[in-house]
Scaffold this active site. Structure first.
Site, PDB file in Angstrom:
ATOM      1  N   GLY A 165      -7.768  -4.866  10.197  1.00 17.02           N
ATOM      2  CA  GLY A 165      -8.149  -3.449  10.252  1.00 17.02           C
ATOM      3  C   GLY A 165      -9.589  -3.279  10.680  1.00 17.02           C
ATOM      4  O   GLY A 165     -10.235  -2.279  10.327  1.00 17.02           O
ATOM      5  N   GLY A 203     -10.868   0.031  12.298  1.00 10.89           N
ATOM      6  CA  GLY A 203     -10.844   1.275  11.524  1.00 10.89           C
ATOM      7  C   GLY A 203     -12.204   1.617  10.933  1.00 10.89           C
ATOM      8  O   GLY A 203     -13.199   0.909  11.142  1.00 10.89           O
ATOM      9  N   GLN A 204     -12.243   2.730  10.220  1.00 14.02           N
ATOM     10  CA  GLN A 204     -13.498   3.177   9.593  1.00 14.02           C
ATOM     11  C   GLN A 204     -14.099   2.070   8.717  1.00 14.02           C
ATOM     12  O   GLN A 204     -15.255   1.648   8.907  1.00 14.02           O
ATOM     13  CB  GLN A 204     -13.232   4.415   8.734  1.00 14.02           C
ATOM     14  CG  GLN A 204     -14.396   4.773   7.815  1.00 14.02           C
ATOM     15  CD  GLN A 204     -14.072   5.889   6.837  1.00 14.02           C
ATOM     16  OE1 GLN A 204     -14.437   7.030   7.090  1.00 14.02           O
ATOM     17  NE2 GLN A 204     -13.416   5.586   5.723  1.00 14.02           N
ATOM     18  N   ASP A 205     -13.328   1.590   7.760  1.00 14.38           N
ATOM     19  CA  ASP A 205     -13.874   0.611   6.813  1.00 14.38           C
ATOM     20  C   ASP A 205     -14.156  -0.715   7.498  1.00 14.38           C
ATOM     21  O   ASP A 205     -15.180  -1.355   7.249  1.00 14.38           O
ATOM     22  CB  ASP A 205     -12.885   0.366   5.661  1.00 14.38           C
ATOM     23  CG  ASP A 205     -12.708   1.591   4.789  1.00 14.38           C
ATOM     24  OD1 ASP A 205     -13.282   2.644   5.103  1.00 14.38           O
ATOM     25  OD2 ASP A 205     -11.983   1.485   3.778  1.00 14.38           O
ATOM     26  N   LEU A 259       0.770  -7.161  11.515  1.00 12.26           N
ATOM     27  CA  LEU A 259       1.128  -7.273  10.094  1.00 12.26           C
ATOM     28  C   LEU A 259       2.634  -7.454   9.925  1.00 12.26           C
ATOM     29  O   LEU A 259       3.104  -7.810   8.855  1.00 12.26           O
ATOM     30  CB  LEU A 259       0.685  -6.023   9.329  1.00 12.26           C
ATOM     31  CG  LEU A 259      -0.813  -5.804   9.145  1.00 12.26           C
ATOM     32  CD1 LEU A 259      -1.064  -4.599   8.259  1.00 12.26           C
ATOM     33  CD2 LEU A 259      -1.488  -7.028   8.536  1.00 12.26           C
ATOM     34  N   ALA A 280      -6.133  -3.648   6.780  1.00  7.65           N
ATOM     35  CA  ALA A 280      -5.182  -2.994   7.687  1.00  7.65           C
ATOM     36  C   ALA A 280      -3.976  -2.485   6.911  1.00  7.65           C
ATOM     37  O   ALA A 280      -3.475  -3.152   6.003  1.00  7.65           O
ATOM     38  CB  ALA A 280      -4.723  -3.976   8.766  1.00  7.65           C
ATOM     39  N   ALA A 281      -3.520  -1.301   7.298  1.00 11.12           N
ATOM     40  CA  ALA A 281      -2.348  -0.709   6.643  1.00 11.12           C
ATOM     41  C   ALA A 281      -1.960   0.556   7.380  1.00 11.12           C
ATOM     42  O   ALA A 281      -2.747   1.094   8.174  1.00 11.12           O
ATOM     43  CB  ALA A 281      -2.681  -0.344   5.192  1.00 11.12           C
ATOM     44  N   SER A 296      -2.177   3.878   6.595  1.00  7.07           N
ATOM     45  CA  SER A 296      -3.000   4.389   5.499  1.00  7.07           C
ATOM     46  C   SER A 296      -2.940   5.898   5.323  1.00  7.07           C
ATOM     47  O   SER A 296      -3.622   6.454   4.468  1.00  7.07           O
ATOM     48  CB  SER A 296      -4.458   3.967   5.713  1.00  7.07           C
ATOM     49  OG  SER A 296      -4.952   4.597   6.873  1.00  7.07           O
ATOM     50  N   SER A 343      -5.780   1.210  -3.741  1.00  4.66           N
ATOM     51  CA  SER A 343      -6.081   2.635  -3.546  1.00  4.66           C
ATOM     52  C   SER A 343      -5.879   3.422  -4.828  1.00  4.66           C
ATOM     53  O   SER A 343      -4.995   3.117  -5.633  1.00  4.66           O
ATOM     54  CB  SER A 343      -5.142   3.182  -2.470  1.00  4.66           C
ATOM     55  OG  SER A 343      -5.100   4.591  -2.529  1.00  4.66           O
ATOM     56  N   GLU A 402      -4.468   6.050  -4.840  1.00  2.00           N
ATOM     57  CA  GLU A 402      -3.111   6.602  -4.756  1.00  2.00           C
ATOM     58  C   GLU A 402      -2.139   5.835  -5.643  1.00  2.00           C
ATOM     59  O   GLU A 402      -1.047   6.313  -5.939  1.00  2.00           O
ATOM     60  CB  GLU A 402      -2.627   6.576  -3.301  1.00  2.00           C
ATOM     61  CG  GLU A 402      -3.219   7.656  -2.433  1.00  2.00           C
ATOM     62  CD  GLU A 402      -2.726   9.061  -2.786  1.00  2.00           C
ATOM     63  OE1 GLU A 402      -1.508   9.262  -2.856  1.00  2.00           O
ATOM     64  OE2 GLU A 402      -3.568   9.938  -3.019  1.00  2.00           O
ATOM     65  N   TYR A 433       3.471   5.334   0.461  1.00  2.00           N
ATOM     66  CA  TYR A 433       2.161   4.692   0.626  1.00  2.00           C
ATOM     67  C   TYR A 433       1.651   4.167  -0.722  1.00  2.00           C
ATOM     68  O   TYR A 433       1.245   3.009  -0.840  1.00  2.00           O
ATOM     69  CB  TYR A 433       1.151   5.698   1.210  1.00  2.00           C
ATOM     70  CG  TYR A 433      -0.255   5.153   1.200  1.00  2.00           C
ATOM     71  CD1 TYR A 433      -0.690   4.281   2.185  1.00  2.00           C
ATOM     72  CD2 TYR A 433      -1.143   5.489   0.175  1.00  2.00           C
ATOM     73  CE1 TYR A 433      -1.976   3.751   2.158  1.00  2.00           C
ATOM     74  CE2 TYR A 433      -2.430   4.966   0.142  1.00  2.00           C
ATOM     75  CZ  TYR A 433      -2.830   4.102   1.128  1.00  2.00           C
ATOM     76  OH  TYR A 433      -4.093   3.567   1.092  1.00  2.00           O
TER      77      TYR A 433
END
Ligand code: GDD
Length: 336
Positions: free
Chosen positions: A10, A13-15, A63, A85-86, A88, A129, A131, A153
């Site tokens: 990932g 991505g942002q992170d 993945l 990575a996911a 998300s 997360s 979540e 998710y």
């Protein structure tokens, strides 16, 4: 002394992009896993890592393919693996539960299995997360709060979290999880509510849009800055023993408050532009998330540095620059 080697899934991505920058500054050799399609279309997919692409090494893999992850793990032989990575986007997981579960659970399992088989001394970080808490039985939540996920998710993240813990307990792998609450930045994807709000506030201010359709304005989240949170990821893997940590600011705001603040930065009243679109409500909502990061503070010495107000201001100002100078990005209006 030879440089430590990190593998980030990932990384585009942002992170992933913030973490790559952070690890490069720390002197790591940084490798990233990217999808083949991203390597073929770097201009589109590497926007967040363009400035460091010469300093990192990218490997194609998926993945969904154990063989590809095994090959990358064997060739990189990382000291630390950050599995970010996911699929998300929570909302999308209601539209395609099957691929969310497949990618998020199997991808984590494949990586853990490859680590165990090829590189058992590698330190493994799993991006858990908030979540996972879903319909939380207590506020704020900590590492001992029971999980009650409310989406495919969230369920996939609980499974990944439990797989990570089980590889630690069953096979002695150094495998840890961060239970990260919402974290945002100017690099956030446009489908998430924070960036959707700040980009619309900027576009409306510049005369490029005239309304902002949103779903549930009453949902409350604990929003921090992604740059602060990637630092916590690294700190988690520097501990003598593996473990799991809540990473949060401890402060909660509603979606309406986020919108109010963002619009006020451009001198507008959000009530004049926000409309409610019932299609944007989720079949099962997570109403309130607020984290208690006491353990991270005590053990890691981590605490967030960017306040909510500064985060929102930074994002709005960045979006004003983006929309004043560049072609507007593609917006996903459907379930975004
Ligand atoms: N995306 C979106 N778009 N969300 C909206 C909208 C809208 O138009 N209107 C209201 N919301 C509400 C959602 O219903 C939710 O309650 C809240 O805004 C935040 O939604 P998102 O920004 O999509 O983030 P999330 O909380 O579902 O998930 C994010 O944070 C998690 C950590 O808690 C993602 O980054 C996840 O990947 C991450 O794990």
């Amino acid at each position: 002394m030879s440089r430590r080697v990190a593998l980030i899934t990932g990384i585009t991505g942002q992170d992933g992009s913030y973490l790559a920058e952070f690890l490069l500054e720390k002197g790591y050799r940084v490798h990233g896993l990217v999808r083949r399609v991203a390597l073929e279309d770097p201009e589109h997919h590497f926007q967040r890592i363009n400035h460091i692409v010469e300093d990192i090494e990218l490997h194609s893999g998926s993945l969904e393919s154990f063989a590809s992850l095994y090959r990358v793990m064997r060739s990189v032989q990382p000291d630390e693996c950050y599995h970010l990575a996911a699929q998300s986007f929570v909302s999308y997981s209601f539209e395609d539960e099957f691929s969310t579960l497949n990618i998020n659970i199997n991808g984590t399992h494949y990586l853990l299995a490859a680590t165990h088989d090829l590189n058992p001394c590698c330190r493994f970080y799993f991006a858990g997360s908030s979540e996972m808490f879903g319909r939380a039985c207590e506020v704020p939540q900590n590492e001992n709060t029971r999980f009650h996920p409310r989406s495919a998710y969230g369920i996939s993240k609980v499974a990944g979290f439990e797989l990570t813990r089980n590889y630690r307990e069953a096979y002695g792998i150094y495998a840890s999880s961060g239970i990260l609450y919402n974290h945002e930045s100017p690099r956030r994807g446009y489908e998430f509510v924070s960036r959707k709000i700040t980009s619309h506030a900027a576009r409306i201010k510049l005369g490029l849009a005239d309304r902002l359709p949103l779903g549930n304005l009453d949902a409350k989240r604990d929003w921090g800055h992604a740059r602060d949170y990637v630092k916590a990821m690294w700190m988690i893997l520097q501990q003598p023993e593996p473990g799991d940590y809540v990473v949060a600011t401890g402060k909660m705001h509603s979606v309406a408050e986020f919108a109010e603040l963002a619009f006020s930065h451009v001198g507008l009243n959000h009530r004049d532009f926000v409309t409610i679109d019932t299609k944007l409500f989720r079949p099962a909502e997570v109403d309130i998330l607020q984290g208690d990061a006491s353990l991270a503070k005590e053990v890691l010495g981590w605490s967030p540095e960017v306040a909510f107000e500064d985060l929102v201001r930074e994002m709005v100002e960045a979006d004003l620059r983006v929309h004043a100078t560049a072609a507007p990005p593609c917006f996903q209006e459907s379930r975004a």
